[in-house]
Design an enzyme around this catalytic site. Structure first.
Site, PDB file in Angstrom:
ATOM      1  N   SER A   1       0.851  -1.028   0.085  1.00 45.15           N
ATOM      2  CA  SER A   1       0.020   0.027  -0.043  1.00 45.15           C
ATOM      3  C   SER A   1       1.068   1.216   0.007  1.00 45.15           C
ATOM      4  O   SER A   1       1.474   1.487  -0.856  1.00 45.15           O
ATOM      5  CB  SER A   1      -0.934  -0.119   1.179  1.00 45.15           C
ATOM      6  OG  SER A   1      -1.916   0.996   1.093  1.00 45.15           O
TER       7      SER A   1
ATOM      8  N   HIS B   1      -7.700  -5.645   0.225  1.00 45.98           N
ATOM      9  CA  HIS B   1      -6.406  -5.035   0.165  1.00 45.98           C
ATOM     10  C   HIS B   1      -5.440  -5.376   1.139  1.00 45.98           C
ATOM     11  O   HIS B   1      -4.114  -5.215   0.909  1.00 45.98           O
ATOM     12  CB  HIS B   1      -6.873  -3.218   0.720  1.00 45.98           C
ATOM     13  CG  HIS B   1      -5.858  -2.392   0.613  1.00 45.98           C
ATOM     14  ND1 HIS B   1      -4.831  -2.256  -0.432  1.00 45.98           N
ATOM     15  CD2 HIS B   1      -5.260  -1.705   1.444  1.00 45.98           C
ATOM     16  CE1 HIS B   1      -4.090  -1.322  -0.252  1.00 45.98           C
ATOM     17  NE2 HIS B   1      -4.156  -1.009   1.171  1.00 45.98           N
TER      18      HIS B   1
END
Length: 297
Positions: free
Chosen positions: A120, A275
């Site tokens: 990320s 995610h």
């Protein structure tokens, strides 16, 4: 059959408490955990630097760092990026600054042929450094992020609101903080992840967050951006692995052409996850990374 577990050597650097205040220096000296392999490989490239995402820290990547050190025979430095974990705070929180911190870390520790792994926010930091200083990077693994401008999950703003409310409430117990955070996040694992930043200073009766909430709140609008806009001007011509959570929106199919322009030697690995790829599917993640990074015979 799972790989045989081998012990890994481990050492830790933690910045002293006084350094985790605000620093106006252009580069921050990063706190880290070093996971060394019990059996170093004789033909592997250099060390691996592992970078967490927003609100994370080096401790989130402890298990996977140990596994990669074991399987690849390479030292793994799990770092705390600026404004996270035990690293100093700085009013500037952007990818160019974070990449400069990691470049300084590489220089400080005299690392060669370095592999960058980032999730990320850490992924965009890895991509930024690879494009800015390709000569000091051997290859990269970008986990669920792409080299383009894209809005962050709307939840991140809510998380900061909840964390601020916890500090204002002056909680003394983790359970009290979790009760407040339930209004902002239903998932217990995500609440536990966020509350991993909570600590109590020796001279305080209440708990506060290690991360500077004001700095990160002001940085949220820019953390979805990517500092390089034109792949015609800069490219990373070395190997790159992009690991995508198939239930996540951060690497849509339409992003693949732009990834290929910035990283022409990229490979794509899809994992059945959202995610939070590494925590959701640690074994699948370990396998694709080891396959990508293992030395050629």
């Amino acid at each position: 059959m799972p790989p045989r577990q081998l012990p890994s050597k481990f050492c830790r650097f933690q910045a002293p408490a006084w350094s985790r205040t605000y620093s106006s220096a252009p580069r921050v000296s990063l706190a880290y955990d070093l996971h060394e392999p019990a059996k170093p490989s004789s033909n592997a490239p250099g060390a691996i630097i592992f970078m967490h995402g927003l609100f994370g820290s080096k401790k989130n990547n402890r298990s996977i760092s140990k596994a990669l050190a074991r399987d690849l025979g390479r030292p793994v430095y799990a770092v705390d990026l600026r404004n996270h974990g035990d690293s100093p705070h700085n009013p500037h929180h952007d990818y160019v600054s974070m990449a400069a911190d990691v470049a300084g870390f590489i220089d400080e520790h005299k690392l060669k042929n370095t592999t960058l792994i980032g999730h990320s926010m850490g992924a965009k930091t890895a991509m930024t450094l690879a494009l800015k200083l390709p000569e000091i990077i051997h290859d990269i693994v970008s986990v669920d992020n792409a080299p383009l401008d894209a809005a962050l999950l709307s939840n991140f703003g809510k998380y900061i609101q909840g964390m601020r409310r916890i500090e204002e409430a002056g909680v003394t117990k983790q359970a009290e903080a979790d009760h407040i955070l339930k209004d902002y996040e239903e998932s217990l694992p995500i609440r536990q992840f966020l509350l991993g930043n909570l600590y109590q200073a020796r001279d305080k009766k209440t708990k506060t967050f290690k991360v500077p909430l004001k700095v990160l709140a002001s940085a949220l609008d820019n953390l979805g951006d990517f500092p390089f806009k034109n792949p015609g001007e800069v490219r990373f011509e070395k190997p790159a692995l992009f690991v995508r959570g198939t239930k996540s929106k951060y690497i849509p199919d339409e992003a693949l052409p732009i990834i290929g322009q910035f990283f022409p030697r990229f490979e794509l690995a899809d994992i059945d996850a959202g995610h939070w790829v590494i925590s959701e599917q640690p074994e699948a993640f370990r396998q694709v990374v080891v396959e990508f990074l293992k030395p050629n015979e």
